[in-house]
Design a protein around this motif. Structure first.
Motif, PDB file in Angstrom:
ATOM      1  N   ALA A  20       0.823  -1.217   0.000  1.00  9.34           N
ATOM      2  CA  ALA A  20       0.000   0.000   0.000  1.00  9.34           C
ATOM      3  C   ALA A  20       0.855   1.263   0.000  1.00  9.34           C
ATOM      4  CB  ALA A  20      -0.942  -0.008   1.205  1.00  9.34           C
ATOM      5  N   TRP A  21       2.009   1.196   0.630  1.00  7.51           N
ATOM      6  CA  TRP A  21       2.863   2.385   0.725  1.00  7.51           C
ATOM      7  C   TRP A  21       3.306   2.892  -0.639  1.00  7.51           C
ATOM      8  CZ3 TRP A  21       8.094   2.530  -0.761  1.00  7.51           C
ATOM      9  CH2 TRP A  21       8.679   1.300  -1.075  1.00  7.51           C
ATOM     10  N   ARG A  22       3.284   2.025  -1.667  1.00  4.18           N
ATOM     11  CA  ARG A  22       3.693   2.406  -3.019  1.00  4.18           C
ATOM     12  C   ARG A  22       2.513   2.832  -3.893  1.00  4.18           C
ATOM     13  NH1 ARG A  22       6.964  -2.117  -5.939  1.00  4.18           N
ATOM     14  NH2 ARG A  22       7.330  -0.338  -7.338  1.00  4.18           N
ATOM     15  N   HIS A  23       1.302   2.563  -3.466  1.00  5.29           N
ATOM     16  CA  HIS A  23       0.118   2.791  -4.293  1.00  5.29           C
ATOM     17  C   HIS A  23      -0.245   4.278  -4.323  1.00  5.29           C
ATOM     18  CE1 HIS A  23      -4.033   2.460  -5.775  1.00  5.29           C
ATOM     19  NE2 HIS A  23      -3.696   1.270  -6.231  1.00  5.29           N
ATOM     20  N   ASP A  24      -0.719   4.745  -5.471  1.00  8.52           N
ATOM     21  CA  ASP A  24      -1.076   6.161  -5.619  1.00  8.52           C
ATOM     22  C   ASP A  24      -2.219   6.575  -4.698  1.00  8.52           C
ATOM     23  OD1 ASP A  24       0.863   6.557  -7.519  1.00  8.52           O
ATOM     24  OD2 ASP A  24      -0.488   6.308  -9.240  1.00  8.52           O
ATOM     25  N   GLY A  25      -3.013   5.617  -4.251  1.00  5.41           N
ATOM     26  CA  GLY A  25      -4.139   5.957  -3.388  1.00  5.41           C
ATOM     27  C   GLY A  25      -3.797   6.050  -1.918  1.00  5.41           C
ATOM     28  N   SER A  26      -2.545   5.801  -1.561  1.00  2.00           N
ATOM     29  CA  SER A  26      -2.169   5.839  -0.152  1.00  2.00           C
ATOM     30  C   SER A  26      -1.628   7.206   0.241  1.00  2.00           C
ATOM     31  CB  SER A  26      -1.125   4.762   0.153  1.00  2.00           C
ATOM     32  OG  SER A  26       0.109   5.063  -0.460  1.00  2.00           O
ATOM     33  N   ALA A 272     -11.616  -4.716  -0.656  1.00  2.91           N
ATOM     34  CA  ALA A 272     -11.335  -3.858  -1.812  1.00  2.91           C
ATOM     35  C   ALA A 272     -12.687  -3.498  -2.416  1.00  2.91           C
ATOM     36  CB  ALA A 272     -10.468  -4.586  -2.826  1.00  2.91           C
ATOM     37  N   ILE A 273     -12.985  -2.206  -2.468  1.00  6.72           N
ATOM     38  CA  ILE A 273     -14.322  -1.753  -2.849  1.00  6.72           C
ATOM     39  C   ILE A 273     -14.233  -0.906  -4.111  1.00  6.72           C
ATOM     40  CG2 ILE A 273     -16.429  -0.635  -2.014  1.00  6.72           C
ATOM     41  CD1 ILE A 273     -15.180  -0.785   0.826  1.00  6.72           C
ATOM     42  N   GLY A 274     -15.140  -1.150  -5.049  1.00  4.05           N
ATOM     43  CA  GLY A 274     -15.211  -0.373  -6.285  1.00  4.05           C
ATOM     44  C   GLY A 274     -16.661  -0.194  -6.702  1.00  4.05           C
ATOM     45  N   SER A 275     -16.884   0.666  -7.676  1.00  2.76           N
ATOM     46  CA  SER A 275     -18.249   0.883  -8.160  1.00  2.76           C
ATOM     47  C   SER A 275     -18.773  -0.336  -8.902  1.00  2.76           C
ATOM     48  CB  SER A 275     -18.295   2.113  -9.067  1.00  2.76           C
ATOM     49  OG  SER A 275     -17.408   1.964 -10.167  1.00  2.76           O
ATOM     50  N   THR A 276     -17.869  -1.192  -9.387  1.00  4.26           N
ATOM     51  CA  THR A 276     -18.216  -2.471 -10.000  1.00  4.26           C
ATOM     52  C   THR A 276     -17.303  -3.536  -9.425  1.00  4.26           C
ATOM     53  OG1 THR A 276     -16.637  -2.258 -11.826  1.00  4.26           O
ATOM     54  CG2 THR A 276     -18.838  -1.292 -12.149  1.00  4.26           C
ATOM     55  N   GLU A 277     -17.660  -4.799  -9.624  1.00  2.00           N
ATOM     56  CA  GLU A 277     -16.801  -5.883  -9.168  1.00  2.00           C
ATOM     57  C   GLU A 277     -15.440  -5.825  -9.850  1.00  2.00           C
ATOM     58  OE1 GLU A 277     -18.406  -9.884  -8.742  1.00  2.00           O
ATOM     59  OE2 GLU A 277     -20.414  -9.057  -9.066  1.00  2.00           O
ATOM     60  N   ALA A 278     -15.441  -5.509 -11.134  1.00  2.00           N
ATOM     61  CA  ALA A 278     -14.181  -5.439 -11.879  1.00  2.00           C
ATOM     62  C   ALA A 278     -13.277  -4.343 -11.330  1.00  2.00           C
ATOM     63  CB  ALA A 278     -14.461  -5.208 -13.356  1.00  2.00           C
ATOM     64  N   GLU A 279     -13.861  -3.211 -10.983  1.00  2.00           N
ATOM     65  CA  GLU A 279     -13.077  -2.114 -10.423  1.00  2.00           C
ATOM     66  C   GLU A 279     -12.499  -2.503  -9.070  1.00  2.00           C
ATOM     67  OE1 GLU A 279     -14.233   2.162  -8.562  1.00  2.00           O
ATOM     68  OE2 GLU A 279     -14.776   1.927 -10.687  1.00  2.00           O
ATOM     69  N   ALA A 280     -13.287  -3.203  -8.262  1.00  2.00           N
ATOM     70  CA  ALA A 280     -12.801  -3.653  -6.959  1.00  2.00           C
ATOM     71  C   ALA A 280     -11.682  -4.675  -7.114  1.00  2.00           C
ATOM     72  CB  ALA A 280     -13.956  -4.252  -6.157  1.00  2.00           C
ATOM     73  N   ALA A 281     -11.838  -5.620  -8.056  1.00  2.00           N
ATOM     74  CA  ALA A 281     -10.804  -6.628  -8.280  1.00  2.00           C
ATOM     75  C   ALA A 281      -9.508  -5.988  -8.738  1.00  2.00           C
ATOM     76  CB  ALA A 281     -11.291  -7.645  -9.309  1.00  2.00           C
ATOM     77  N   PRO A 393      -8.695  -1.669   5.922  1.00  2.00           N
ATOM     78  CA  PRO A 393      -8.649  -1.246   4.517  1.00  2.00           C
ATOM     79  C   PRO A 393      -7.295  -1.550   3.879  1.00  2.00           C
ATOM     80  CG  PRO A 393      -9.575   0.475   5.912  1.00  2.00           C
ATOM     81  CD  PRO A 393      -8.987  -0.549   6.817  1.00  2.00           C
ATOM     82  N   PRO A 394      -7.290  -2.080   2.662  1.00  2.00           N
ATOM     83  CA  PRO A 394      -6.013  -2.393   2.020  1.00  2.00           C
ATOM     84  C   PRO A 394      -5.188  -1.156   1.700  1.00  2.00           C
ATOM     85  CG  PRO A 394      -7.834  -2.747   0.487  1.00  2.00           C
ATOM     86  CD  PRO A 394      -8.435  -2.502   1.831  1.00  2.00           C
ATOM     87  N   ILE A 395      -5.853  -0.004   1.480  1.00  2.00           N
ATOM     88  CA  ILE A 395      -5.157   1.252   1.187  1.00  2.00           C
ATOM     89  C   ILE A 395      -5.753   2.353   2.061  1.00  2.00           C
ATOM     90  CG2 ILE A 395      -4.504   2.916  -0.603  1.00  2.00           C
ATOM     91  CD1 ILE A 395      -5.230   0.770  -2.691  1.00  2.00           C
ATOM     92  N   LEU A 396      -4.885   3.081   2.738  1.00  2.00           N
ATOM     93  CA  LEU A 396      -5.321   4.212   3.563  1.00  2.00           C
ATOM     94  C   LEU A 396      -4.751   5.507   3.001  1.00  2.00           C
ATOM     95  CD1 LEU A 396      -4.712   2.645   7.102  1.00  2.00           C
ATOM     96  CD2 LEU A 396      -6.937   3.219   6.094  1.00  2.00           C
ATOM     97  N   PRO A 397      -5.617   6.539   2.866  1.00  2.00           N
ATOM     98  CA  PRO A 397      -6.986   6.608   3.366  1.00  2.00           C
ATOM     99  C   PRO A 397      -8.073   6.258   2.359  1.00  2.00           C
ATOM    100  CG  PRO A 397      -6.290   8.781   2.705  1.00  2.00           C
ATOM    101  CD  PRO A 397      -5.120   7.874   2.420  1.00  2.00           C
ATOM    102  N   THR A 398      -7.754   6.040   1.089  1.00  4.67           N
ATOM    103  CA  THR A 398      -8.783   6.022   0.046  1.00  4.67           C
ATOM    104  C   THR A 398      -9.805   4.908   0.219  1.00  4.67           C
ATOM    105  OG1 THR A 398      -7.237   4.826  -1.375  1.00  4.67           O
ATOM    106  CG2 THR A 398      -7.381   7.210  -1.683  1.00  4.67           C
ATOM    107  N   GLN A 399      -9.339   3.684   0.520  1.00  2.56           N
ATOM    108  CA  GLN A 399     -10.302   2.597   0.653  1.00  2.56           C
ATOM    109  C   GLN A 399     -11.155   2.742   1.911  1.00  2.56           C
ATOM    110  OE1 GLN A 399     -11.241  -0.430  -1.160  1.00  2.56           O
ATOM    111  NE2 GLN A 399     -10.542   0.947  -2.792  1.00  2.56           N
TER     112      GLN A 399
END
Length: 451
Positions: A20-26, A272-281, A393-399
């Motif tokens: 997560a520390w490398r992800h743009d959403g963290s 992992a949450i998304g607007s669709t299953e594919a987005e969450a995956a 949450p897998p990513i903080l803070p976004t998830q």
């Protein structure tokens, strides 16, 4: 009384996935920046979560080159957060193996005063083998030995927290009488592991003592939880094992003369949450693409008490023969058992296993839309698998923001989760009884003498 879902935010670095520390959403702030934890705690408070929780390990580990390590010590962190928040519960991990009862009792009593009664203590025996060398020990104590010390440790700190009556302090300037010495008692504990005179030098706190939280799920850990724990953080990869654990723990709790509603069971969920299953995956895919095998292998080695898995090929299909007997593991037995059960059931490759454990380290992972995640939470709650969840949450803070903004409202619409706080202390929020006082039987005599 209608049963209410409990939600706790487990704050770990920039998220619970190891990359997560490398992800743009963290978050971009340093792990030593109090603002990072302040913002997450305030977000959880705005969502009316029961509490926030911080784990702890007493060794750095070998994976620091590719994994974010070096965050703040949790007891110190809670003291800061207690002044930055108003209502949310605050839970910190502290070890019974590498602490002394008197110091720990002082620290947590002080935190409970500072926070106005919002503190919980996550009681651990410290399973990481490398910790021993940091505390002048040549080897880690064995599993049974750590728990024997833990039982006595909790007994001692409980006596210390109860060494003051709630009304011991008079603070009478005119008479010059600060406290009634008869309402403060030495504990005179002499046991196998500890000799502690007492009394504590911090008065009785708002909750009487912190809420007892526990996370071990081994046979010994369950027995410890049934005797002492008031909230249990537990790891399950499937609902079926969560139901078995829940039923067994509640049964053991009743067998010891405690009511089953006095222990709140909170499995971990990393969604992992998304607007669709594919987005969450895609969230998991993005995180796994950033992973480094050495981190997962180091974590797996630690879980199994130092067993070396480096000879295995990443794309090799695993069997239980590739793992030591989990019942003989002197580190985290319950987690080792869960991992070997998964291997026996699914026969993953080593790469797939490491990816699966990277997200929540043996906790339940979910993927889906807010509606699907809310449905899963409700299903576990009504099926007797959980009293709530330790949200990871897998990513903080976004998830977490997605969870708070989209999953929580659905849970409220279904009548499962609060819209406002009704109680001030963490103990009240969990529906726990007040802590009994050793001075209770003498209270009437005291009042008559003081009249």
């Amino acid at each position: 009384m209608t049963r209410e879902l409990h939600l706790n935010l487990f704050i770990s670095g920039r998220g619970h996935h190891e990359t997560a520390w490398r992800h743009d959403g963290s978050a971009r702030r340093a792990l030593t920046d109090i603002a990072h934890y302040r913002d997450l705690a305030l977000a959880a408070e705005a969502a009316k979560f029961d509490s926030v929780f911080f784990a702890d390990q007493l060794a750095l580990g070998d994976e620091v080159e590719h994994a974010a390590r070096g965050d703040l010590e949790p007891i110190t962190l809670l003291a800061a957060l207690a002044t930055l928040t108003e209502r949310i519960g605050l839970i910190a991990t502290a070890s019974t193996t590498y602490s002394e009862p008197y110091n720990l009792a002082r620290q947590f009593a002080s935190l409970d005063h500072i926070s106005g009664g919002r503190i919980g203590w996550n009681i651990v025996t410290s399973w990481v083998p490398a910790a021993a060398a940091n505390f002048s020990l040549e080897r880690q104590h064995e599993h049974a030995e750590r728990y024997a010390r833990a039982f006595e440790f909790v007994d001692v700190v409980s006596k210390l927290w109860d060494s003051w009556a709630a009304d011991a302090i008079a603070d009478d300037r005119e008479s010059g009488r600060y406290a009634d010495a008869g309402r403060v008692r030495k504990i005179g504990h002499r046991g196998e592991h500890f000799q502690v005179a007492g009394a504590l030098n911090v008065p009785r706190s708002p909750q009487g003592r912190p809420v007892f939280v526990q996370a071990g799920s081994s046979t010994t850990g369950r027995g410890f939880a049934a005797r002492y724990a008031e909230a249990v953080f537990t790891a399950h990869l499937q609902k079926e094992s969560a139901i078995e654990f829940y039923s067994d723990l509640k049964t053991q709790t009743r067998a010891l003369g405690r009511r089953a509603d006095q222990i709140v069971v909170l499995p971990g969920i990393s969604a992992a949450i998304g607007s669709t299953e594919a987005e969450a995956a895609r969230v998991w895919e993005e995180l796994n693409e950033l992973s480094h095998p050495s981190v997962g292998l180091a974590r797996l080695k630690s879980r199994f008490g130092g067993h070396d898995f480096s000879h295995l090929k990443l794309d090799q299909v695993l069997s239980v023969d590739d793992f030591p007997d989990p019942s003989l593991v002197q580190a985290s037995q319950s987690r080792a058992q869960a991992i070997t059960a998964l291997v026996a059931r699914e026969r993953p490759t080593l790469r797939a296993l490491l990816h699966g454990l990277a997200g929540a380290r043996g906790h339940f992972t979910a993927t889906g839309t807010p509606e699907q995640i809310a449905a899963t939470i409700e299903d576990w709650f009504v099926s007797g698998a959980a009293d709530g969840f330790n949200v990871m949450p897998p990513i903080l803070p976004t998830q977490f923001a997605i969870f708070a903004e989209h999953v929580v409202p659905i849970l409220r619409k279904r009548g499962l989760f609060r819209s406002e706080y009704a109680d001030q202390t963490l103990r009240e929020r969990y529906g726990l009884d007040p802590v009994a006082s050793a001075f209770f039987d003498a209270d009437e005599t005291y009042r008559q003498r003081s009249a």
